[in-house]
Motif scaffolding. Structure first.
Motif, PDB file in Angstrom:
ATOM      1  N   SER A  62       0.842  -1.195   0.000  1.00 47.16           N
ATOM      2  CA  SER A  62       0.000   0.000   0.000  1.00 47.16           C
ATOM      3  C   SER A  62       0.879   1.249   0.000  1.00 47.16           C
ATOM      4  O   SER A  62       2.077   1.190   0.269  1.00 47.16           O
ATOM      5  N   ARG A  63       0.260   2.398  -0.254  1.00 47.54           N
ATOM      6  CA  ARG A  63       1.049   3.600  -0.518  1.00 47.54           C
ATOM      7  C   ARG A  63       1.651   4.210   0.743  1.00 47.54           C
ATOM      8  O   ARG A  63       2.801   4.637   0.753  1.00 47.54           O
ATOM      9  N   PHE A  64       0.871   4.257   1.838  1.00 47.15           N
ATOM     10  CA  PHE A  64       1.313   4.949   3.043  1.00 47.15           C
ATOM     11  C   PHE A  64       1.135   4.083   4.291  1.00 47.15           C
ATOM     12  O   PHE A  64       0.350   3.136   4.308  1.00 47.15           O
ATOM     13  N   ALA A  65       1.858   4.448   5.338  1.00 48.35           N
ATOM     14  CA  ALA A  65       1.668   3.906   6.680  1.00 48.35           C
ATOM     15  C   ALA A  65       1.833   5.072   7.656  1.00 48.35           C
ATOM     16  O   ALA A  65       2.263   6.168   7.285  1.00 48.35           O
ATOM     17  N   LEU A  66       1.484   4.853   8.913  1.00 43.87           N
ATOM     18  CA  LEU A  66       1.559   5.879   9.954  1.00 43.87           C
ATOM     19  C   LEU A  66       2.803   5.658  10.805  1.00 43.87           C
ATOM     20  O   LEU A  66       3.030   4.551  11.303  1.00 43.87           O
ATOM     21  N   GLN A  67       3.587   6.710  10.975  1.00 40.23           N
ATOM     22  CA  GLN A  67       4.789   6.605  11.800  1.00 40.23           C
ATOM     23  C   GLN A  67       4.746   7.633  12.927  1.00 40.23           C
ATOM     24  O   GLN A  67       4.483   8.809  12.696  1.00 40.23           O
ATOM     25  N   VAL A  68       4.983   7.153  14.156  1.00 41.85           N
ATOM     26  CA  VAL A  68       5.116   8.048  15.310  1.00 41.85           C
ATOM     27  C   VAL A  68       6.485   7.772  15.941  1.00 41.85           C
ATOM     28  O   VAL A  68       6.928   6.626  16.028  1.00 41.85           O
ATOM     29  N   SER A  69       7.156   8.842  16.376  1.00 45.24           N
ATOM     30  CA  SER A  69       8.501   8.696  16.948  1.00 45.24           C
ATOM     31  C   SER A  69       8.727   9.773  17.996  1.00 45.24           C
ATOM     32  O   SER A  69       7.851  10.603  18.264  1.00 45.24           O
ATOM     33  N   ASN A  70       9.905   9.738  18.595  1.00 43.59           N
ATOM     34  CA  ASN A  70      10.258  10.688  19.661  1.00 43.59           C
ATOM     35  C   ASN A  70       9.222  10.671  20.782  1.00 43.59           C
ATOM     36  O   ASN A  70       8.780  11.714  21.257  1.00 43.59           O
ATOM     37  N   SER A  71       8.856   9.446  21.170  1.00 42.71           N
ATOM     38  CA  SER A  71       7.865   9.228  22.244  1.00 42.71           C
ATOM     39  C   SER A  71       6.530   9.903  21.931  1.00 42.71           C
ATOM     40  O   SER A  71       5.762  10.253  22.831  1.00 42.71           O
ATOM     41  N   GLY A  72       6.274  10.080  20.655  1.00 49.14           N
ATOM     42  CA  GLY A  72       5.041  10.738  20.243  1.00 49.14           C
ATOM     43  C   GLY A  72       3.886   9.764  20.115  1.00 49.14           C
ATOM     44  O   GLY A  72       3.998   8.566  20.391  1.00 49.14           O
ATOM     45  N   GLY A  73       2.747  10.297  19.686  1.00 49.45           N
ATOM     46  CA  GLY A  73       1.578   9.464  19.531  1.00 49.45           C
ATOM     47  C   GLY A  73       0.463  10.179  18.798  1.00 49.45           C
ATOM     48  O   GLY A  73       0.520  11.383  18.533  1.00 49.45           O
ATOM     49  N   VAL A  74      -0.552   9.426  18.450  1.00 49.38           N
ATOM     50  CA  VAL A  74      -1.768   9.949  17.833  1.00 49.38           C
ATOM     51  C   VAL A  74      -2.962   9.256  18.474  1.00 49.38           C
ATOM     52  O   VAL A  74      -2.847   8.159  19.038  1.00 49.38           O
ATOM     53  N   GLY A  75      -4.104   9.901  18.381  1.00 47.08           N
ATOM     54  CA  GLY A  75      -5.319   9.305  18.918  1.00 47.08           C
ATOM     55  C   GLY A  75      -6.498   9.551  17.999  1.00 47.08           C
ATOM     56  O   GLY A  75      -6.541  10.541  17.273  1.00 47.08           O
ATOM     57  N   GLN A  76      -7.440   8.643  18.020  1.00 48.81           N
ATOM     58  CA  GLN A  76      -8.681   8.812  17.263  1.00 48.81           C
ATOM     59  C   GLN A  76      -9.869   8.506  18.170  1.00 48.81           C
ATOM     60  O   GLN A  76      -9.928   7.447  18.787  1.00 48.81           O
ATOM     61  N   ARG A  77     -10.779   9.461  18.246  1.00 50.02           N
ATOM     62  CA  ARG A  77     -12.014   9.254  18.998  1.00 50.02           C
ATOM     63  C   ARG A  77     -13.078   8.711  18.058  1.00 50.02           C
ATOM     64  O   ARG A  77     -13.425   9.340  17.060  1.00 50.02           O
ATOM     65  N   ILE A  78     -13.569   7.541  18.374  1.00 49.94           N
ATOM     66  CA  ILE A  78     -14.666   6.929  17.622  1.00 49.94           C
ATOM     67  C   ILE A  78     -15.953   7.340  18.315  1.00 49.94           C
ATOM     68  O   ILE A  78     -16.150   7.043  19.497  1.00 49.94           O
ATOM     69  N   GLU A  79     -16.812   8.029  17.596  1.00 59.45           N
ATOM     70  CA  GLU A  79     -17.973   8.650  18.224  1.00 59.45           C
ATOM     71  C   GLU A  79     -18.908   7.654  18.880  1.00 59.45           C
ATOM     72  O   GLU A  79     -19.481   7.928  19.931  1.00 59.45           O
ATOM     73  N   SER A  80     -19.069   6.480  18.292  1.00 60.29           N
ATOM     74  CA  SER A  80     -20.020   5.528  18.874  1.00 60.29           C
ATOM     75  C   SER A  80     -19.710   4.118  18.422  1.00 60.29           C
ATOM     76  O   SER A  80     -19.530   3.864  17.225  1.00 60.29           O
ATOM     77  N   VAL A  81     -19.604   3.221  19.392  1.00 56.73           N
ATOM     78  CA  VAL A  81     -19.518   1.791  19.105  1.00 56.73           C
ATOM     79  C   VAL A  81     -20.598   1.093  19.918  1.00 56.73           C
ATOM     80  O   VAL A  81     -20.924   1.522  21.031  1.00 56.73           O
ATOM     81  N   PRO A  82     -21.196   0.040  19.384  1.00 55.97           N
ATOM     82  CA  PRO A  82     -22.168  -0.711  20.176  1.00 55.97           C
ATOM     83  C   PRO A  82     -21.470  -1.543  21.242  1.00 55.97           C
ATOM     84  O   PRO A  82     -20.312  -1.939  21.074  1.00 55.97           O
ATOM     85  N   ALA A  83     -22.151  -1.786  22.338  1.00 54.54           N
ATOM     86  CA  ALA A  83     -21.579  -2.613  23.404  1.00 54.54           C
ATOM     87  C   ALA A  83     -21.287  -4.009  22.879  1.00 54.54           C
ATOM     88  O   ALA A  83     -22.050  -4.573  22.097  1.00 54.54           O
TER      89      ALA A  83
END
Length: 725
Positions: free
Chosen positions: A497-518
């Motif tokens: 695939s074309r891209f991937a996600l890279q985090v470094s220097n003790s960094g990070g990313v987050g995603q809030r999922i608005e709603s998931v069923p129990a």
């Protein structure tokens, strides 16, 4: 949708009643898969159908098709007018002296009554799976881009363009194929449920004439099309962009056919639409209003800063009338329109070469499709992953017995893009408040009869999980919030695939999922590089952590048994040190059943069932979360473990699909190690057509094994589940 039958239906029926006697029979006849008619040199009909005898194979084809309908599947009140129109149309089709006007009236009456047929039941839910390449009911690739879906009678027809690049990208979706937009054909597919599509014909090919001795093979560009039906001529008119130096440059090519699946002929080539500042169009689609009037939705070709609505000429649909401008501002492409709850919505994407973006919407402020529109706003739900990693394609509005649902049909084009698997990504749009809402789902289920939809069992709740939404290298990845350190998308994702996600220097990313069923979930991803971790946080604050050890190559990591309450959830990806962790193909899928399976049902994909093959979910119509696709070999069995409270005789129901063209697939039925009989799993016609074979066996008290053991090298059919009664 795409036909204006309503206003003329009564007049057409009266005309047929006066012109033809009622037939004594409407015996069923098999409709041909494609239609052949003598191509004739036609003069342009400026004022509707000619008065002389008709040369038209379309009505005969339509009558043959509709004679296959079964009364028991429809309500009596809707069947009665349909049967009457079908009888009258059959008589016109048999009358060699029938005029073109009589043929057109017969088609209109038949299409109207067919469109009004009401199902006797509430239909079934069919599964739409995105992020994959789609096949037709014969298992062949669907090549349909820049087109549209139009309902004629009781059937949906999907038209689009087949480009050479589509073949290349499907065969190897690991690079860009710039410039591979050579025109191959315009195929048409048919469907009753908007999920299972049958190939019908190539309505236009490179040899199709476009006037002045030229043909489509000589065009520099062919694309962005739609189809309408004209009651006056009985013709189906296809409007498509064409750039052809032999025909004066850019313009709208109008082809016409006698049926939805006919081989279309040249009608007219219009280079200039009045009130547009340029020749031709930027992007375009065809929209048919509730009153049956047809419109071309388009932008100006250069700059694409203006949006227009132009009516098709009512006499024959072979001219585009003066356009009315409904928007101006930034350049937009992928211009399309839908109507929901009485309002018109013009939607379009950013102007940057078939790459993905949010959808920009202008909504009507009056009841007139060519009236005033609001200023532009972003369609809610398209922000997090750029419209499920697509550009605006077209819309399909389904008015069900319980609700109306708009289907957004997004394009992922091979040329320039290289932004994910699959060309066609379809998601539902609903309206619960003041504005419409885009639901970015990777899998969903739809009932075309009721108009209802629901999230599919294999839906991935993480948005932009493959990091394909951004078209360039960025420092803030779409759908993911930076949490410090260094964040970027990098070239070279898993599986090419074309891209991937890279985090470094003790960094990070987050995603809030608005709603998931129990329920219970599985979190998975692929990772390489330095160590890191992924944390999933539920609405109640509960957390589970997936540790990612360092790895020089791509490795799949998975965390199962995650209990989440209903509500919002957050996924956080962090690097454990200064070194960078790279992740791709993130997935959060619900594994606990949303509704309990019927008593006595055993799914082939659920342990302790065994499948000597793979568990797949690429053929619509299965229950549960997948089916057993056995290896093509003798002995590649599917086995179920069945519990019985007492020793008894039981009826087994084996649900399967066999779309192979080589006929039945035999297997031994082995119960508790002993052969109980031989079974033959006959062809079901398509891999998406499922049926159930029943057989009676003796069960012991306690645990029993039921094995389907193939006896030929073809192996088993696809096995969905086993019901024990």
């Amino acid at each position: 949708m795409a036909s204006k039958y309503w206003e003329l239906a009564g007049a057409a029926l009266l005309s047929l009643a006066l012109a033809t006697p009622l037939s004594a029979s409407t015996a069923a006849a098999e409709a041909p898969a494609t239609q052949t008619r003598a191509t004739q040199a036609r003069e342009l009909q400026d004022q509707g159908a000619a008065a002389g005898p008709a040369v038209d194979r379309g009505l005969e084809y339509l009558v043959s098709d509709y004679q296959t309908r079964t009364p028991s599947k429809y309500t009596a009140d809707s069947w009665k007018p349909f049967a009457k129109a079908l009888t009258a149309a059959a008589d016109v089709a048999d009358d060699t002296s029938a005029t073109a006007s009589e043929v057109a009236a017969a088609k209109t009456a038949l299409m109207t009554s067919a469109a009004d047929l009401e199902a006797a039941d509430e239909g079934t839910f069919q599964t739409i799976t995105n992020n994959t390449f789609w096949n037709d009911t014969s298992g062949n690739p669907i090549y349909s881009q820049g087109g549209g879906v139009f309902k004629f009678g009781d059937t949906y027809y999907w038209y689009g363009v087949h480009y050479t690049g589509a073949e290349l990208y499907r065969a190897n979706p690991t690079k860009k194929y710039d410039g591979n937009v050579s025109f191959v054909s315009i195929p048409v597919y048919s469907s009753k449920d908007l999920v299972n599509w049958k190939f019908e014909n190539r309505v236009a090919t490179r040899s199709t004439g476009v006037g002045s001795g030229a043909n489509l093979g000589g065009a520099g560009w062919v694309g962005r099309l739609g189809v309408s039906y004209n009651e006056n001529t009985g013709k189906y008119v296809l409007a498509v962009q064409m750039w052809h130096t032999g025909r004066g440059g850019h313009g709208v090519l109008l082809l016409q056919g006698d049926s939805p699946t006919d081989t279309f002929d040249y009608g007219y080539f219009q280079t200039q639409i009045t009130n547009s500042p340029t020749t031709g169009t930027g992007d375009q689609t065809v929209f048919t209003d509730d009153n049956g009037k047809d419109y071309l939705i388009f932008s100006n070709r250069e700059g694409r800063s203006r949006g227009f609505v132009a009516k098709f000429r009512e006499s024959d649909s072979l001219r585009i009338e003066p356009a009315v401008q409904i928007r101006s501002g930034a350049g937009r492409e992928g211009n399309a329109m839908f109507k929901l709850d009485g309002k018109y919505y013009h939607a379009a994407s950013d102007l940057h070469g078939w790459n993905t973006s949010v959808n920009y919407v202008n909504e009507s402020t009056s009841s007139n499709v060519q009236g005033a529109y609001s200023s532009e706003y972003v369609l809610a739900g398209t922000e997090m992953d750029y419209s499920h990693v697509t550009q605006t394609g077209f819309f399909v509005t389904v008015k069900g017995t319980k609700q109306s649902t708009v289907i957004y049909a997004g394009d992922r084009w091979a040329d320039f893009a290289w932004n994910g698997i699959g060309y066609n990504q379809w998601v539902p749009i609903t309206k619960t408040g003041a504005r419409p809402q885009f639901h970015s789902v990777s899998q969903w289920q739809f009932n075309v009869t009721t108009g209802e939809w629901r999230v599919g069992p294999a839906n991935n709740y993480i948005l932009n999980p493959d990091i394909q939404a951004d078209r360039i290298i960025v420092s803030s990845v779409r759908g993911w919030r930076n949490l410090g350190g260094s964040v970027t998308n990098v070239n070279g994702g898993v599986n090419g695939s074309r891209f991937a996600l890279q985090v470094s220097n003790s960094g990070g990313v987050g995603q809030r999922i608005e709603s998931v069923p129990a329920g219970t979930y599985t979190l998975s991803l692929h990772a390489r590089g330095s160590a890191g971790q992924v944390v999933i946080t539920g609405a109640n604050g509960s957390q589970r952590t997936l540790g990612i050890p360092s790895s020089s190559g791509w490795a799949k990591r998975e965390l199962t048994g995650i209990e989440l309450p209903g509500g919002a959830a957050t996924v956080t990806v962090r690097a454990s040190s200064a070194g960078g962790v790279t992740v791709d193909q993130l997935s959060l899928v619900k594994t606990s059943a949303g509704t309990p399976a019927p008593p006595g049902r055993y799914e082939a994909e659920t342990a302790p069932a065994q499948c000597r093959g793979t568990i797949d979910s690429n053929q619509a119509g299965y229950s549960g979360t997948g089916f057993c696709n056995g290896d093509p070999a003798v002995g590649a069995f599917a086995e179920f473990t069945v519990n019985s409270e007492t020793a008894r005789t039981a009826t087994l129901g084996i649900r399967f699909a066999n779309g192979a063209t080589t006929g039945a697939r035999p297997a031994n039925l082995v119960v508790n190690g002993a052969t109980a009989g031989a079974l033959s799993f006959e062809s079901t016609g398509a891999w998406t057509t499922w049926t159930t074979k029943t057989v009676t066996v003796s069960l012991n008290a306690g645990s029993n094994t039921i094995r389907l053991d193939p006896t030929t090298a073809a192996g088993l059919p696809n096995v969905d589940h086993l019901d024990v009664g």
